[in-house]
Motif scaffolding. Structure first.
Motif, mmCIF file in Angstrom:
data_model
loop_
_atom_site.group_PDB
_atom_site.id
_atom_site.type_symbol
_atom_site.label_atom_id
_atom_site.label_comp_id
_atom_site.label_asym_id
_atom_site.label_seq_id
_atom_site.Cartn_x
_atom_site.Cartn_y
_atom_site.Cartn_z
ATOM 1 N N ILE A 26 0.837 -1.200 0.000
ATOM 2 C CA ILE A 26 0.000 0.000 0.000
ATOM 3 C C ILE A 26 0.872 1.250 0.000
ATOM 4 N N ALA A 27 1.919 1.240 0.836
ATOM 5 C CA ALA A 27 2.820 2.391 0.899
ATOM 6 C C ALA A 27 3.540 2.588 -0.426
ATOM 7 N N PHE A 28 4.012 1.493 -1.018
ATOM 8 C CA PHE A 28 4.715 1.601 -2.290
ATOM 9 C C PHE A 28 3.793 2.123 -3.387
ATOM 10 N N THR A 29 2.550 1.651 -3.389
ATOM 11 C CA THR A 29 1.596 2.107 -4.397
ATOM 12 C C THR A 29 1.389 3.614 -4.308
ATOM 13 N N GLY A 30 1.316 4.138 -3.076
ATOM 14 C CA GLY A 30 1.168 5.578 -2.896
ATOM 15 C C GLY A 30 2.373 6.344 -3.387
ATOM 16 N N VAL A 31 3.573 5.851 -3.050
ATOM 17 C CA VAL A 31 4.805 6.515 -3.497
ATOM 18 C C VAL A 31 4.916 6.458 -5.020
ATOM 19 N N ALA A 32 4.651 5.281 -5.583
ATOM 20 C CA ALA A 32 4.759 5.119 -7.034
ATOM 21 C C ALA A 32 3.732 5.982 -7.770
ATOM 22 N N ALA A 33 2.529 6.093 -7.216
ATOM 23 C CA ALA A 33 1.499 6.930 -7.839
ATOM 24 C C ALA A 33 1.953 8.385 -7.881
ATOM 25 N N GLY A 34 2.570 8.836 -6.810
ATOM 26 C CA GLY A 34 3.086 10.205 -6.796
ATOM 27 C C GLY A 34 4.176 10.418 -7.819
ATOM 28 N N MET A 35 5.053 9.421 -7.969
ATOM 29 C CA MET A 35 6.123 9.529 -8.955
ATOM 30 C C MET A 35 5.576 9.559 -10.373
ATOM 31 N N VAL A 36 4.599 8.697 -10.654
ATOM 32 C CA VAL A 36 4.038 8.618 -12.000
ATOM 33 C C VAL A 36 3.270 9.895 -12.355
ATOM 34 N N ALA A 37 2.513 10.419 -11.379
ATOM 35 C CA ALA A 37 1.657 11.583 -11.642
ATOM 36 C C ALA A 37 2.413 12.904 -11.607
ATOM 37 N N MET A 38 3.664 12.897 -11.151
ATOM 38 C CA MET A 38 4.428 14.141 -11.047
ATOM 39 C C MET A 38 4.589 14.782 -12.424
ATOM 40 N N PRO A 39 4.196 16.055 -12.585
ATOM 41 C CA PRO A 39 4.316 16.705 -13.899
ATOM 42 C C PRO A 39 5.762 16.746 -14.367
ATOM 43 N N GLY A 40 5.936 16.507 -15.620
ATOM 44 C CA GLY A 40 7.265 16.502 -16.204
ATOM 45 C C GLY A 40 7.172 16.357 -17.704
ATOM 46 N N ALA A 41 8.253 15.896 -18.323
ATOM 47 C CA ALA A 41 8.271 15.755 -19.773
ATOM 48 C C ALA A 41 7.220 14.755 -20.248
ATOM 49 N N ASP A 42 7.044 13.653 -19.512
ATOM 50 C CA ASP A 42 6.042 12.650 -19.912
ATOM 51 C C ASP A 42 4.645 13.265 -19.965
ATOM 52 N N PHE A 43 4.277 13.954 -18.895
ATOM 53 C CA PHE A 43 2.959 14.578 -18.804
ATOM 54 C C PHE A 43 2.768 15.586 -19.937
ATOM 55 N N THR A 44 3.785 16.412 -20.165
ATOM 56 C CA THR A 44 3.681 17.468 -21.166
ATOM 57 C C THR A 44 3.536 16.908 -22.571
ATOM 58 N N VAL A 45 4.305 15.869 -22.891
ATOM 59 C CA VAL A 45 4.242 15.326 -24.245
ATOM 60 C C VAL A 45 2.919 14.590 -24.476
ATOM 61 N N VAL A 46 2.344 14.003 -23.424
ATOM 62 C CA VAL A 46 1.030 13.363 -23.562
ATOM 63 C C VAL A 46 -0.039 14.418 -23.836
ATOM 64 N N VAL A 47 -0.006 15.516 -23.080
ATOM 65 C CA VAL A 47 -0.975 16.600 -23.283
ATOM 66 C C VAL A 47 -0.859 17.158 -24.698
#
Length: 222
Positions: free
Chosen positions: A6-27
């Motif tokens: 559960i803790a890892f899922t929360g940490v990983a979700a934050g890492m994945v959702a963090m705005p960055g190049a991935d987020f920008t190129v998808v948008v």
């Protein structure tokens, strides 16, 4: 599901959702069409799959042990992100009328591609998403340092690490397509000539800035 998962899922979700190049190129791709946005999102998830596989295999340790190789990959990744940003800003040159016409042309092409169901319309955004994520050398090292923290003492490391890596990929497969679909849903407003120009300016500037920062980091460390 145990507390560590559960803790890892929360940490990983934050890492994945963090705005960055991935987020920008998808948008950016989702503004072209839903197909392009989802394809780009799947490409990002594919890049994450590569990183997690490297972490599980321990190959990421090589990047940490060979600074020259790590810096070379940083420069390559930063250069690619900078290229995407510069190309986006370059496409905005000219008058508003030209931009509006270009926007309408892109929309017409996107609609035509959706109607005919051609797979070719998804190849470029899929590649962009994959390359943008895969050329980030920090990701495998991050996973290499993070995954062992959630492996219980005395338990087999490989099955647990594979499970943690799978969680990261699943989160990416949920998050980035959701972002693409949301942007596409808001496309009625975002794809208007003025809004599209503003969004492309912001995303282009963001990608350019991210690319410059990625390039400066290894140069400062050299």
């Amino acid at each position: 599901m145990d507390a560590q998962l559960i803790a890892f899922t929360g940490v990983a979700a934050g890492m994945v959702a963090m705005p960055g190049a991935d987020f920008t190129v998808v948008v950016r791709n989702a503004l072209v069409s839903r197909r392009a946005g989802v394809a780009c999102a799947l490409g990002v998830a594919g890049g994450l799959l590569v990183h997690t596989a490297l972490a599980v295999a321990g190959v990421a340790a090589v990047l940490a042990a060979v600074p020259a190789l790590f810096r070379a990959l940083q420069l390559l990744g930063g250069g690619y992100v900078l290229y995407l940003g510069a190309r986006t800003l370059w496409s905005l040159r000219g008058s508003r009328a030209v931009a509006a016409e270009a926007t309408g042309t892109r929309q017409a092409r996107a609609v035509a591609a959706e109607a005919t169901g051609t797979a070719s319309s998804a190849v470029r955004p899929l590649r962009q998403g994959f390359v943008t994520n895969a050329l980030n050398p920090k990701a495998p090292i991050t996973f290499l340092s993070l995954l062992p923290q959630f492996v219980p003492a005395g338990s087999p490391a490989l099955p647990r690490t594979l499970l943690l890596a799978l969680i990261v990929v699943v989160l990416a497969l949920l998050w980035f397509p959701a972002v693409a679909l949301l942007v596409d849903r808001l496309g009625r407003w975002l794809r208007g000539p003025r809004a599209a120009r503003a969004v492309e300016t912001v995303t282009g500037a963001a990608l350019t800035l991210l690319g410059v920062l990625l390039l400066l980091e290894p140069l400062r460390a050299a």
